[in-house]
Design an enzyme around this catalytic site. Sequence first.
Site, PDB file in Angstrom:
ATOM      1  NE  ARG A  48      14.182  62.771  -2.807  1.00 15.28           N
ATOM      2  CZ  ARG A  48      13.539  63.914  -2.934  1.00 15.28           C
ATOM      3  NH1 ARG A  48      12.738  64.132  -3.959  1.00 15.28           N
ATOM      4  NH2 ARG A  48      13.690  64.899  -2.055  1.00 15.28           N
ATOM      5  CD  GLU A  56      23.974  75.485   3.596  1.00 14.58           C
ATOM      6  OE1 GLU A  56      22.868  76.048   3.616  1.00 14.58           O
ATOM      7  OE2 GLU A  56      24.256  74.572   2.811  1.00 14.58           O
TER       8      GLU A  56
HETATM    9  P1  ADP Z   1      15.746  69.769   2.848  1.00 16.84           P
HETATM   10  O1  ADP Z   1      16.661  68.727   2.274  1.00 16.84           O
HETATM   11  O2  ADP Z   1      15.292  69.494   4.232  1.00 16.84           O
HETATM   12  O3  ADP Z   1      14.647  70.138   1.901  1.00 16.84           O
HETATM   13  P2  ADP Z   1      17.361  72.029   1.931  1.00 16.84           P
HETATM   14  O4  ADP Z   1      18.798  72.135   2.228  1.00 16.84           O
HETATM   15  O5  ADP Z   1      16.991  71.594   0.552  1.00 16.84           O
HETATM   16  O6  ADP Z   1      16.670  71.065   3.016  1.00 16.84           O
HETATM   17  O7  ADP Z   1      16.640  73.401   2.239  1.00 16.84           O
HETATM   18  C1  ADP Z   1      15.241  73.548   2.243  1.00 16.84           C
HETATM   19  C2  ADP Z   1      14.872  75.005   2.300  1.00 16.84           C
HETATM   20  O8  ADP Z   1      15.399  75.601   3.497  1.00 16.84           O
HETATM   21  C3  ADP Z   1      15.440  75.853   1.181  1.00 16.84           C
HETATM   22  O9  ADP Z   1      14.648  75.809   0.026  1.00 16.84           O
HETATM   23  C4  ADP Z   1      15.442  77.224   1.815  1.00 16.84           C
HETATM   24  O10 ADP Z   1      14.170  77.807   1.828  1.00 16.84           O
HETATM   25  C5  ADP Z   1      15.839  76.919   3.241  1.00 16.84           C
HETATM   26  N1  ADP Z   1      17.311  76.998   3.386  1.00 16.84           N
HETATM   27  C6  ADP Z   1      18.195  75.981   3.316  1.00 16.84           C
HETATM   28  N2  ADP Z   1      19.465  76.432   3.480  1.00 16.84           N
HETATM   29  C7  ADP Z   1      19.379  77.760   3.647  1.00 16.84           C
HETATM   30  C8  ADP Z   1      20.331  78.810   3.894  1.00 16.84           C
HETATM   31  N3  ADP Z   1      21.630  78.567   4.016  1.00 16.84           N
HETATM   32  N4  ADP Z   1      19.857  80.072   4.023  1.00 16.84           N
HETATM   33  C9  ADP Z   1      18.539  80.353   3.942  1.00 16.84           C
HETATM   34  N5  ADP Z   1      17.594  79.411   3.735  1.00 16.84           N
HETATM   35  C10 ADP Z   1      17.998  78.134   3.590  1.00 16.84           C
END
Ligand code: ADP
Length: 453
Positions: free
Chosen positions: A290, A200
Amino acid sequence: MFQKVLIANRGEIAVRIIRACKQMGIETVAIYSNADKDSLHVQIADESVCVGGEKSAESYLNMENIITAAISKGVEAIHPGFGFLSENSNFSNLCAECGIRFIGPSGNVIDKMGNKSKAREIMIEAGVPVVPGSNGALSSIDDARNLAVKIGFPVLIKASAGGGGRGMRVAYNIDEFNNAYETAKSEAVNAFGDGTMYLEKYIINPKHIEFQILADKYGNVIHLGERDCSIQRRNQKVIEEAPSLIDKELRDKMGEIAILASKTVNYENAGTIEFLVSGKDFYFIEMNTRIQVEHPVTEMITGIDIVKEQIKIAAGKELSIKQEDVVINGHSIECRINAEDPKFDFRPSPGKVGLLHVPSGHGIRFDSFIYTGYQIPPFYDSMLGKVIVHADNRAEAILKMRATLEELVIDGVKTNQDFCYMILNHSDYIKGSFDTGFIVKAIDNLLGYDQYE
Ligand code: ADP
């Protein structure tokens, strides 16, 4: 309604679910590991079964032992809580095969949304905005690097099976790319046994805003508004609040998209659609299939018990709440209290709980499993519980949370309680001017180090 439910979890969420079952007149079966026989969830459940050794793989992840316990105790349903087997499609399928209701979506739906790169693909197809990046999983490091150049740096390399902030690395430029990719991949293989990666664009300091969904088996889907979970450390949430500070127009638009995302996969049960928000732009990042740690802030502002709704949905009941019935009332904040030492890079601090004083009063809630004299085992998550407050508005909620943290006493172990308190007193937090970069920016100030400069 079910007569008897097994709770396939431990800690505060097991306690939370057992309480909900009791209030619904449902009998409860707790499971526990060798390390957890004195745990609160075992003590408050009607029955309990030891399912294996102290390591999670031997107990809380041991599907066969858990199913055997469920069958021998004659339960009709299993609530998986969060973590452990909650997003494991094999486990959901295994329950179905054994005639036990899994309190969550089917294995098929978990497969679609639980795998983050697959979910991205499905969301792109459905017209849900996602962060610019790969269409699905990456086929090789070379393809990944070429794509990164095309999208433009910085990029974030993420694990399809990722969770809890693990298995992701930022590459700020092409020189960092290979190292970031390999590090993220090997972390993913170690933590999740799956090295599938996707890419991403790295959004600089966005807000993390997520929508709580409830969906029944008859196709009714509603959302309970959103939570702001931008106060994070290493991509893991520390403080959450609801509602967020987005305006009504954006809330309505995001809510609609969250419902579209859920309907696209015929979602059933409680789930969360997570977005990153940058200005007026918002991007889907993942769905959690969940119950979530931070669900209480939504309960406080809507008056809806999400765990009870999960159980009713799994029992085949139609949602009794319509979207127009969801009324947001006041403001709620949650602080996660972890057994960790902020002054030593937040290293885990298990030990024996000494004096415990839990504040109470109107609109104050402490969801936890600790008690005086409880020996916290070192094998599991460091979260001891969650302090949740509810007030008429955000300013009052902040005052209430400060007063609550001032009063809370957990002796015997180091916790992040004061660290949370410092956040609640930080001018940018108070102003609502924060994003996912807040803790990194404010860390010295939050730890009190800048006082000595
Ligand atoms: P996990 O499933 O490990 O929690 P997430 O995809 O939900 O991972 O992302 C967790 C956190 O990581 C997000 O809340 C954000 O702070 C950061 N994050 C994730 N993707 C991005 C991105 N593309 N750009 C910036 N920060 C991101």
